[in-house]
Design a protein around this motif. Structure first.
Motif, PDB file in Angstrom:
ATOM      1  N   VAL A   1      11.389 -26.888 -17.239  1.00 41.48           N
ATOM      2  CA  VAL A   1      10.637 -25.663 -17.491  1.00 41.48           C
ATOM      3  C   VAL A   1      11.340 -24.502 -16.810  1.00 41.48           C
ATOM      4  O   VAL A   1      11.672 -24.568 -15.619  1.00 41.48           O
ATOM      5  CB  VAL A   1       9.185 -25.787 -16.987  1.00 41.48           C
ATOM      6  CG1 VAL A   1       8.452 -24.459 -17.149  1.00 41.48           C
ATOM      7  CG2 VAL A   1       8.460 -26.884 -17.753  1.00 41.48           C
ATOM      8  N   LEU A   2      11.562 -23.426 -17.560  1.00 41.84           N
ATOM      9  CA  LEU A   2      12.281 -22.264 -17.045  1.00 41.84           C
ATOM     10  C   LEU A   2      11.502 -20.999 -17.380  1.00 41.84           C
ATOM     11  O   LEU A   2      10.997 -20.842 -18.497  1.00 41.84           O
ATOM     12  CB  LEU A   2      13.675 -22.189 -17.674  1.00 41.84           C
ATOM     13  CG  LEU A   2      14.636 -21.141 -17.122  1.00 41.84           C
ATOM     14  CD1 LEU A   2      15.086 -21.529 -15.713  1.00 41.84           C
ATOM     15  CD2 LEU A   2      15.852 -20.978 -18.041  1.00 41.84           C
ATOM     16  N   ALA A   3      11.393 -20.107 -16.407  1.00 41.15           N
ATOM     17  CA  ALA A   3      10.793 -18.793 -16.621  1.00 41.15           C
ATOM     18  C   ALA A   3      11.918 -17.774 -16.784  1.00 41.15           C
ATOM     19  O   ALA A   3      12.852 -17.740 -15.977  1.00 41.15           O
ATOM     20  CB  ALA A   3       9.904 -18.414 -15.434  1.00 41.15           C
ATOM     21  N   VAL A   4      11.829 -16.966 -17.829  1.00 42.20           N
ATOM     22  CA  VAL A   4      12.878 -15.992 -18.135  1.00 42.20           C
ATOM     23  C   VAL A   4      12.247 -14.654 -18.482  1.00 42.20           C
ATOM     24  O   VAL A   4      11.245 -14.595 -19.202  1.00 42.20           O
ATOM     25  CB  VAL A   4      13.750 -16.455 -19.326  1.00 42.20           C
ATOM     26  CG1 VAL A   4      14.923 -15.497 -19.532  1.00 42.20           C
ATOM     27  CG2 VAL A   4      14.239 -17.877 -19.132  1.00 42.20           C
ATOM     28  N   CYS A   5      12.836 -13.593 -17.957  1.00 41.13           N
ATOM     29  CA  CYS A   5      12.393 -12.247 -18.282  1.00 41.13           C
ATOM     30  C   CYS A   5      13.620 -11.424 -18.636  1.00 41.13           C
ATOM     31  O   CYS A   5      14.661 -11.530 -17.969  1.00 41.13           O
ATOM     32  CB  CYS A   5      11.660 -11.628 -17.094  1.00 41.13           C
ATOM     33  SG  CYS A   5      10.998  -9.978 -17.398  1.00 41.13           S
ATOM     34  N   GLY A   6      13.538 -10.618 -19.694  1.00 41.35           N
ATOM     35  CA  GLY A   6      14.679  -9.817 -20.085  1.00 41.35           C
ATOM     36  C   GLY A   6      14.368  -8.932 -21.265  1.00 41.35           C
ATOM     37  O   GLY A   6      13.203  -8.656 -21.573  1.00 41.35           O
ATOM     38  N   GLU A   7      15.424  -8.476 -21.920  1.00 43.96           N
ATOM     39  CA  GLU A   7      15.304  -7.557 -23.043  1.00 43.96           C
ATOM     40  C   GLU A   7      15.695  -8.258 -24.336  1.00 43.96           C
ATOM     41  O   GLU A   7      16.699  -8.965 -24.393  1.00 43.96           O
ATOM     42  CB  GLU A   7      16.201  -6.344 -22.802  1.00 43.96           C
ATOM     43  CG  GLU A   7      16.114  -5.281 -23.862  1.00 43.96           C
ATOM     44  CD  GLU A   7      16.966  -4.072 -23.508  1.00 43.96           C
ATOM     45  OE1 GLU A   7      16.538  -3.286 -22.644  1.00 43.96           O
ATOM     46  OE2 GLU A   7      18.072  -3.933 -24.070  1.00 43.96           O
ATOM     47  N   VAL A   8      14.920  -8.044 -25.383  1.00 43.11           N
ATOM     48  CA  VAL A   8      15.158  -8.710 -26.660  1.00 43.11           C
ATOM     49  C   VAL A   8      16.248  -7.998 -27.462  1.00 43.11           C
ATOM     50  O   VAL A   8      16.304  -6.773 -27.525  1.00 43.11           O
ATOM     51  CB  VAL A   8      13.870  -8.745 -27.498  1.00 43.11           C
ATOM     52  CG1 VAL A   8      14.151  -9.243 -28.921  1.00 43.11           C
ATOM     53  CG2 VAL A   8      12.832  -9.634 -26.833  1.00 43.11           C
ATOM     54  N   SER A   9      17.101  -8.814 -28.059  1.00 46.39           N
ATOM     55  CA  SER A   9      18.028  -8.347 -29.077  1.00 46.39           C
ATOM     56  C   SER A   9      17.841  -9.267 -30.277  1.00 46.39           C
ATOM     57  O   SER A   9      17.809 -10.485 -30.114  1.00 46.39           O
ATOM     58  CB  SER A   9      19.474  -8.410 -28.576  1.00 46.39           C
ATOM     59  OG  SER A   9      20.387  -8.112 -29.630  1.00 46.39           O
ATOM     60  N   VAL A  10      17.671  -8.709 -31.472  1.00 40.20           N
ATOM     61  CA  VAL A  10      17.473  -9.517 -32.665  1.00 40.20           C
ATOM     62  C   VAL A  10      18.778  -9.589 -33.440  1.00 40.20           C
ATOM     63  O   VAL A  10      19.292  -8.575 -33.910  1.00 40.20           O
ATOM     64  CB  VAL A  10      16.353  -8.952 -33.554  1.00 40.20           C
ATOM     65  CG1 VAL A  10      16.175  -9.812 -34.802  1.00 40.20           C
ATOM     66  CG2 VAL A  10      15.042  -8.884 -32.776  1.00 40.20           C
ATOM     67  N   ASP A  11      19.328 -10.796 -33.518  1.00 42.84           N
ATOM     68  CA  ASP A  11      20.607 -11.024 -34.184  1.00 42.84           C
ATOM     69  C   ASP A  11      20.364 -11.743 -35.504  1.00 42.84           C
ATOM     70  O   ASP A  11      20.073 -12.931 -35.524  1.00 42.84           O
ATOM     71  CB  ASP A  11      21.516 -11.849 -33.275  1.00 42.84           C
ATOM     72  CG  ASP A  11      22.889 -12.111 -33.882  1.00 42.84           C
ATOM     73  OD1 ASP A  11      23.231 -11.466 -34.897  1.00 42.84           O
ATOM     74  OD2 ASP A  11      23.624 -12.965 -33.345  1.00 42.84           O
ATOM     75  N   GLN A  12      20.463 -11.012 -36.618  1.00 47.98           N
ATOM     76  CA  GLN A  12      20.225 -11.569 -37.955  1.00 47.98           C
ATOM     77  C   GLN A  12      18.884 -12.298 -38.024  1.00 47.98           C
ATOM     78  O   GLN A  12      18.778 -13.404 -38.551  1.00 47.98           O
ATOM     79  CB  GLN A  12      21.370 -12.509 -38.349  1.00 47.98           C
ATOM     80  CG  GLN A  12      22.719 -11.794 -38.460  1.00 47.98           C
ATOM     81  CD  GLN A  12      23.843 -12.722 -38.881  1.00 47.98           C
ATOM     82  OE1 GLN A  12      23.708 -13.942 -38.841  1.00 47.98           O
ATOM     83  NE2 GLN A  12      24.945 -12.144 -39.309  1.00 47.98           N
ATOM     84  N   GLY A  13      17.872 -11.673 -37.476  1.00 46.49           N
ATOM     85  CA  GLY A  13      16.525 -12.225 -37.525  1.00 46.49           C
ATOM     86  C   GLY A  13      16.197 -13.199 -36.412  1.00 46.49           C
ATOM     87  O   GLY A  13      15.047 -13.629 -36.288  1.00 46.49           O
ATOM     88  N   THR A  14      17.190 -13.544 -35.609  1.00 48.76           N
ATOM     89  CA  THR A  14      16.975 -14.498 -34.514  1.00 48.76           C
ATOM     90  C   THR A  14      16.858 -13.755 -33.180  1.00 48.76           C
ATOM     91  O   THR A  14      17.762 -13.006 -32.807  1.00 48.76           O
ATOM     92  CB  THR A  14      18.141 -15.495 -34.422  1.00 48.76           C
ATOM     93  OG1 THR A  14      18.252 -16.201 -35.658  1.00 48.76           O
ATOM     94  CG2 THR A  14      17.913 -16.487 -33.281  1.00 48.76           C
TER      95      THR A  14
END
Length: 241
Positions: free
Chosen positions: A174-187
């Motif tokens: 289990v990993l907690a992650v916080c950051g900024e989203v980038s959408v690459d070809q819908g992903t």
């Protein structure tokens, strides 16, 4: 912060700040991760490492925190990552650690030599990153047993008091992650930026916040500039400062 209930990729947009805690799925393991002597057999998605030397011959490999009772010199450190995602049951997001590598000027593990004997504040920036809180899977190996990961032109003999230490992210944990989203070809991809640093913790968000409270003052003294401002921005976002 995303508050979507359906968790579909279309609900995430470029530049959005997202925090997610879920199960790690490793698609492609991190470079040279098969060299790490972790107790588990799961694949390694990423790891932070350092090359160090102890100032004593009584290095304790069985300590609760390896090396905690020793005076250590860090010659170099870095971050290696493969391809992995985090799935919280509603959505699955790929994690991109490139921002961490660039922010800390991380060394490329394939260029490291055990002959390096100069240590500066920058040598330990990756290892001491306030954005990385990994405690579950910690491994220490005497460097002589790891010499096959280094360049073939390395020294014929490596001192016995040098160690290769790593903290790893494993498949299934289990990993907690916080950051900024980038959408690459819908992903959707979760990454870092100077505005929204990428944070990784295998201890959850609450424990990470407590750790960050003590890490920031030390890191600001060493890093300065945008990296220090980024850590302060993250702390502010988590309600620490």
């Amino acid at each position: 912060m995303s508050t979507s209930e359906d968790g579909t990729p279309s609900t995430l947009v470029d530049g959005e700040k997202v925090a997610i805690e879920g199960t790690v799925n490793v698609r492609d393991p991190a470079p040279l991760s098969d060299s790490l002597s972790t107790d588990e057999e799961e694949r390694v998605g990423a790891y932070v490492w350092r090359l160090k030397e102890s100032e004593s011959y009584n290095y304790n490999l069985d300590a609760e925190e390896p090396g905690a009772d020793m005076n250590l010199i860090t010659y170099e450190s870095g971050i290696e990552s493969g391809t992995f995602t985090v799935d919280d049951g509603r959505r699955e997001i790929r994690i991109d650690t490139d921002w961490l590598t660039e922010t800390h000027d991380s060394a490329d593990i394939t260029t490291v030599s055990p002959e390096w004997t100069v240590s500066t504040g920058l040598s330990k920036r990756s290892w001491g990153s306030p954005y990385i809180h990994l405690e579950e899977h910690w491994t220490v190996n005497p460097t002589p047993t790891m010499e096959y990961i280094f360049d073939a032109d390395g020294p014929e003999e490596i001192p016995d008091d040098e160690y290769f230490e790593a903290r790893a992210i494993l498949d299934g944990e289990v990993l907690a992650v916080c950051g900024e989203v980038s959408v690459d070809q819908g992903t959707p991809v979760l990454q870092g930026s100077d505005k929204e640093p990428l944070m990784l913790s295998d201890q959850g968000f609450d424990e990470f916040s407590r750790s960050l409270r003590y890490q920031i003052p030390k890191y600001v003294l060493v890093a300065g500039g945008l990296a220090a401002l980024g850590s302060l921005a993250l702390a502010n976002g988590l309600g620490i400062v």
